[in-house]
Design a protein around this motif. Structure first.
Motif, mmCIF file in Angstrom:
data_model
loop_
_atom_site.group_PDB
_atom_site.id
_atom_site.type_symbol
_atom_site.label_atom_id
_atom_site.label_comp_id
_atom_site.label_asym_id
_atom_site.label_seq_id
_atom_site.Cartn_x
_atom_site.Cartn_y
_atom_site.Cartn_z
ATOM 1 N N TYR A 172 0.832 -1.205 0.000
ATOM 2 C CA TYR A 172 0.000 0.000 0.000
ATOM 3 C C TYR A 172 0.872 1.263 0.000
ATOM 4 C CZ TYR A 172 -3.469 3.376 1.707
ATOM 5 O OH TYR A 172 -4.287 4.458 1.859
ATOM 6 N N ALA A 173 1.898 1.246 0.854
ATOM 7 C CA ALA A 173 2.762 2.423 0.950
ATOM 8 C C ALA A 173 3.580 2.617 -0.341
ATOM 9 C CB ALA A 173 3.666 2.306 2.177
ATOM 10 N N TYR A 174 4.014 1.531 -0.961
ATOM 11 C CA TYR A 174 4.688 1.632 -2.270
ATOM 12 C C TYR A 174 3.736 2.261 -3.284
ATOM 13 C CZ TYR A 174 8.606 -1.570 -1.054
ATOM 14 O OH TYR A 174 9.721 -2.149 -0.514
ATOM 15 N N LYS A 230 1.166 4.146 -2.680
ATOM 16 C CA LYS A 230 0.967 5.565 -2.348
ATOM 17 C C LYS A 230 2.159 6.402 -2.822
ATOM 18 C CE LYS A 230 -1.643 7.367 0.547
ATOM 19 N NZ LYS A 230 -2.897 8.148 0.382
ATOM 20 N N ALA A 231 3.357 5.843 -2.700
ATOM 21 C CA ALA A 231 4.570 6.581 -3.053
ATOM 22 C C ALA A 231 4.866 6.499 -4.557
ATOM 23 C CB ALA A 231 5.747 6.037 -2.247
ATOM 24 N N LYS A 273 5.645 3.884 -6.202
ATOM 25 C CA LYS A 273 6.770 2.980 -6.427
ATOM 26 C C LYS A 273 6.331 1.535 -6.667
ATOM 27 C CE LYS A 273 10.236 3.148 -3.393
ATOM 28 N NZ LYS A 273 11.555 3.360 -4.000
ATOM 29 N N TRP A 329 11.880 -2.282 2.602
ATOM 30 C CA TRP A 329 11.237 -0.975 2.404
ATOM 31 C C TRP A 329 12.281 0.139 2.482
ATOM 32 C CZ3 TRP A 329 6.908 1.417 0.887
ATOM 33 C CH2 TRP A 329 6.745 2.755 1.233
ATOM 34 N N ALA A 347 8.105 8.403 3.654
ATOM 35 C CA ALA A 347 7.117 7.831 2.722
ATOM 36 C C ALA A 347 6.156 6.907 3.465
ATOM 37 C CB ALA A 347 7.831 7.070 1.603
ATOM 38 N N TYR A 348 6.705 6.164 4.445
ATOM 39 C CA TYR A 348 5.816 5.266 5.201
ATOM 40 C C TYR A 348 4.810 6.090 6.010
ATOM 41 C CZ TYR A 348 4.104 1.068 7.284
ATOM 42 O OH TYR A 348 3.279 0.051 7.635
ATOM 43 N N ALA A 391 1.814 7.155 4.084
ATOM 44 C CA ALA A 391 0.787 6.124 3.855
ATOM 45 C C ALA A 391 0.039 5.778 5.141
ATOM 46 C CB ALA A 391 1.425 4.870 3.263
ATOM 47 N N PHE A 392 0.748 5.721 6.259
ATOM 48 C CA PHE A 392 0.119 5.296 7.515
ATOM 49 C C PHE A 392 0.410 6.286 8.642
ATOM 50 C CE2 PHE A 392 0.705 1.273 5.190
ATOM 51 C CZ PHE A 392 -0.593 0.783 5.243
#
Lengths: 495, 495
Positions: free
Chosen positions: A25-27, A29-30, A32, B215, B228-229, B232-233
């Motif tokens: 999810y974070a990838y 969002k970024a 990537k 990550w 970046a993390y 997302a969160f």
């Protein structure tokens, strides 16, 4: 069956660590998520303080990847996840992304039944970051366990020196698949049969077994019980002789053996499941021989492993067949292999591959950067050394130096032109398409046999084996040193 | 998924040892297939040199029994089995018998989440010999493993003294179900969450996880990766700080924590996965406190088990949350429980129950005869002793003597009238019909908590625990002695 249907009927895309999904999810969002990366699955140390490891589990990995797909029920589960303040963990657009996701990775892997060594990849995954991450946990789960058990089985079969080894660990295995996958891996490692009927049905492994102590107890006397068993299986009698008194049990077995013989049948043998196996097997052998049953086999069981078998062998125990359960299917003395899955390269925005290392307090834990593969060199059919090399760098066939990845003072000069060679990572998937023909289980087992034969016996010693040379090709060694030093300086401001 | 569909879509009636089928066939041939018998599933020793065991797995057993049925594909597999001379192993009429076979046993069992002790049955099966035998292996497989892991989890949670323990063993577990069943059992034993998303979906266990070293490596710098993390969160940031240098990682986490705070968010904490956890957690705590983050949690992981957690606690390590993987889900220091399943009574042709013992060189291995059950006596909510008794014999509530099954010199006098009591074996199936309402997983977990509370802390000590008294009621003790002596005389011609 409700539990197993719930557990296994769907695909296994959720058989992964939650952090793979949060990272995905974070990838995403970024921006990537589709960035290309290379990950390697490898182990750092042979299990059981041994000198070799036998790779297994690839068949399951192929199956997993072929069926990699988020289905409705998977997404519904993720959709309702809430964080502490009650808002959804994942945005709807991300779940849509997952729904569309198709497996598009390249996978290269060491074939099942191949002898493998520390630090050299067993599986290499190249593809979009999100897919690579989601594959990490299931691939580790599958390869770690089956490789561990195949290796344990190979060690036990080496100790048995070619005599049949029966696997009967189901009752003590770690769960349903802990049994089934273990039976499969044990067969690859050289066992001749399993007690697990379902493993027999699913994988085509020969099944074996006769009777338990409860069979004896359900009759008034042991003799009666043996007679009744002989009625049912006149051609396949292996009598378990230790329910009441082992040597008296042998006498009863001989009596029923004589009855069988009078009908033109031969008992197969006896089984001893307790007590001093060296003593009782020798006594039983004398009694059987003396009674005219020199062909009757003696099967032994009771918490056997490679060390106990080797010890019984050295005491000249009269045992012909070995039954092995708990110690094999749980890999009792080391129940996990500890393979890891590490990022080794990532494609930057300019489309260039950047090699990566994870630095660590322990140099043992520093991974090997870049897109690499392994060559094994053979001389007259015997493996002499493995070289881990960068795929995009030419190898000087006139002479290379390989350098131990942990101890840089250990080096070896090789003249590739003098050897036969095999590249160990074979293409399995090309951009998500399977390009590998899966061998049958028998073919895998045969490969394991010939692979073990290619290894010098000093590497197969059960205790204190001779170290097989595996090293980094010089260019790869220098790249790694450079990256480690750079990383340490970057973050420490020193060194 | 093809493999898992093949493995698990059908019922699991063939998940048994082949000798159960050969015995079934021989019972059938001998006209004994329907003879009624009683078998007990029990263990002889607590795992991990501990003082208690936590029963688990009954839910799976119920599911297995409800779906006990030979289907077409199962019978086809058995039909084509040949012995050495090429003749079928099983007669067609026997396979027809199997096809008709319906589950008709009585099953009584200790509820999941109950504290259990050696020699006392966890499951008792009463029914036709053939069915009892076929159930042996799957029941052992299920109960052995889940009980082992629930017990390990309970020990780890005791060591953590109420602080959250996260289970994340999937990648090192023994196969697919070795992971799923372990997550379930770990939750019963007190873990607060699992990393295994599929276990979360199937069993409703909370899932947890944040990010991996990969990550961090996928970004140019650690700081960038944390930022970046946090994008997302923002509400759920636990930063893994040891990719390059642990204390520098803490500095970066604090920087991003300050950015989050400027947006009205709070970081949850940091995770340390390598190095000296006592040292780094204390240093990190000081840094976090000094920077104004006294509420930030410190999560620790890296090959933890109950002993390492207890050691870190005794060193005042500043750890708030414990992540436990390999050592928990494989029960690393003892990867099998070793429970057995023994015939204890059989109905003779006159319709009378005959108690049975299997004699052995080791008195530890002599089973308890007859149809027995266990009563636990409580005083003021604390368990004081367990008594194993014959169900058809009256108990003198004014006073009983219980006798240790291994050491007959250990005896204890009890006045049942002074205590509360609970009979441990509960009816689960009555002649094949389920009569037990399965509790939810949360109810099972709550039962485990209160059961452990009912046990004196000396029995819960991780090392050298005080022995909880479990004994045979006098009549049962005498019956057992009598049968053992008779059996020894019968077969040895001596006493």
């Amino acid at each position: 069956m409700k539990i197993t249907k719930d557990l296994y009927q769907s695909n296994l895309v959720l058989l992964t660590d939650f952090y793979q999904l949060t990272m995905a999810y974070a990838y995403w969002k970024a921006g990537k998520g589709e960035q290309e990366a290379v990950f390697n699955l490898f182990f750092r140390k042979h299990p059981f303080q041994g000198g070799f490891t036998l790779a297994a589990g690839l068949d399951y990995v192929v199956d997993f990847c072929k069926n990699f797909k988020f289905e409705k029920a998977d997404l519904e589960y993720l959709e309702v996840m809430k964080d502490q303040d009650g808002s959804p963990v994942f945005e709807a657009a991300f779940l849509e992304y997952l729904q569309q996701l198709e497996f598009t990775c390249d996978i290269d892997a060491v074939e099942e039944g191949t002898v493998a060594f520390p630090n050299s990849p067993l599986v290499r995954v190249r593809g979009p970051l999100i897919q690579c991450q989601l594959l990490e946990t299931p691939l580790l789960n599958i390869i770690n366990f089956q490789t561990l058990i195949a290796t344990k089985a190979a060690r036990i079969n080496l100790a048995a020196q070619g005599e049949p080894v029966l696997e009967f660990g189901l009752r003590r295995a770690q769960g349903i698949d802990g049994a089934l996958a273990a039976s499969r891996a044990a067969y690859i490692g050289g066992c001749t049969s399993t007690s697990n009927v379902m493993a027999g049905k699913l994988f085509g492994i020969p099944v074996a077994g006769t009777h338990a102590h409860s069979w004896i107890l359900s009759f008034e006397t042991e003799l009666e019980a043996f007679e009744a068993y002989a009625e049912a299986f006149p051609d396949q009698c292996v009598f378990l002789v230790d329910t009441y008194d082992t040597l008296n049990g042998v006498k009863n077995a001989i009596k029923v053996g004589e009855i069988l013989r009078s009908k033109g049948k031969e008992m197969v043998g006896i089984r001893i499941d307790s007590g001093d196996l060296a003593y009782f097997s020798s006594k039983a052998r004398q009694m059987l021989d003396g009674a005219g049953f020199p062909e009757a086999k003696i099967v032994a069981s009771n918490d056997l492993d490679e060390h106990i078998i080797a010890s019984l062998k050295s005491q000249d125990a009269d045992i012909n067949v070995w039954g092995v359960g708990t110690k094999l299917v749980t890999a009792y003395d080391q129940p996990a292999l500890g393979a890891v899955y590490k990022l080794s390269a990532i494609k930057n925005e300019e489309g260039e591959w950047e090699p990566k290392v994870k630095v660590s307090q322990q140099s043992l834990k520093i991974n090997i950067p870049g897109i690499h593969n392994t060559k094994r060199y053979f001389s007259k059919g015997k493996a002499v050394a493995d070289m881990i090399f960068l795929e995009d760098q030419p190898i000087d066939t006139k002479g290379v130096v390989i350098i131990d990845p942990v101890d840089a003072t250990r080096r070896k000069r090789l003249m590739p032109a003098f050897y036969q060679e095999e590249v160990l990572l074979k293409p399995i998937f090309d951009k998500g398409k399977k390009v590998y023909k899966l061998p049958t289980l028998t073919e895998i087992r045969d490969r394991a046999t010939s692979q073990l034969e290619s290894l010098d016996k000093t590497h197969k010693r059960l205790v204190n084996p001779h170290l097989y040379p595996v090293g980094l090709e010089e260019n790869l060694h220098h790249l790694r040193m450079e990256l480690v030093l750079k990383a340490k300086k970057f973050d420490n401001g020193e060194d």
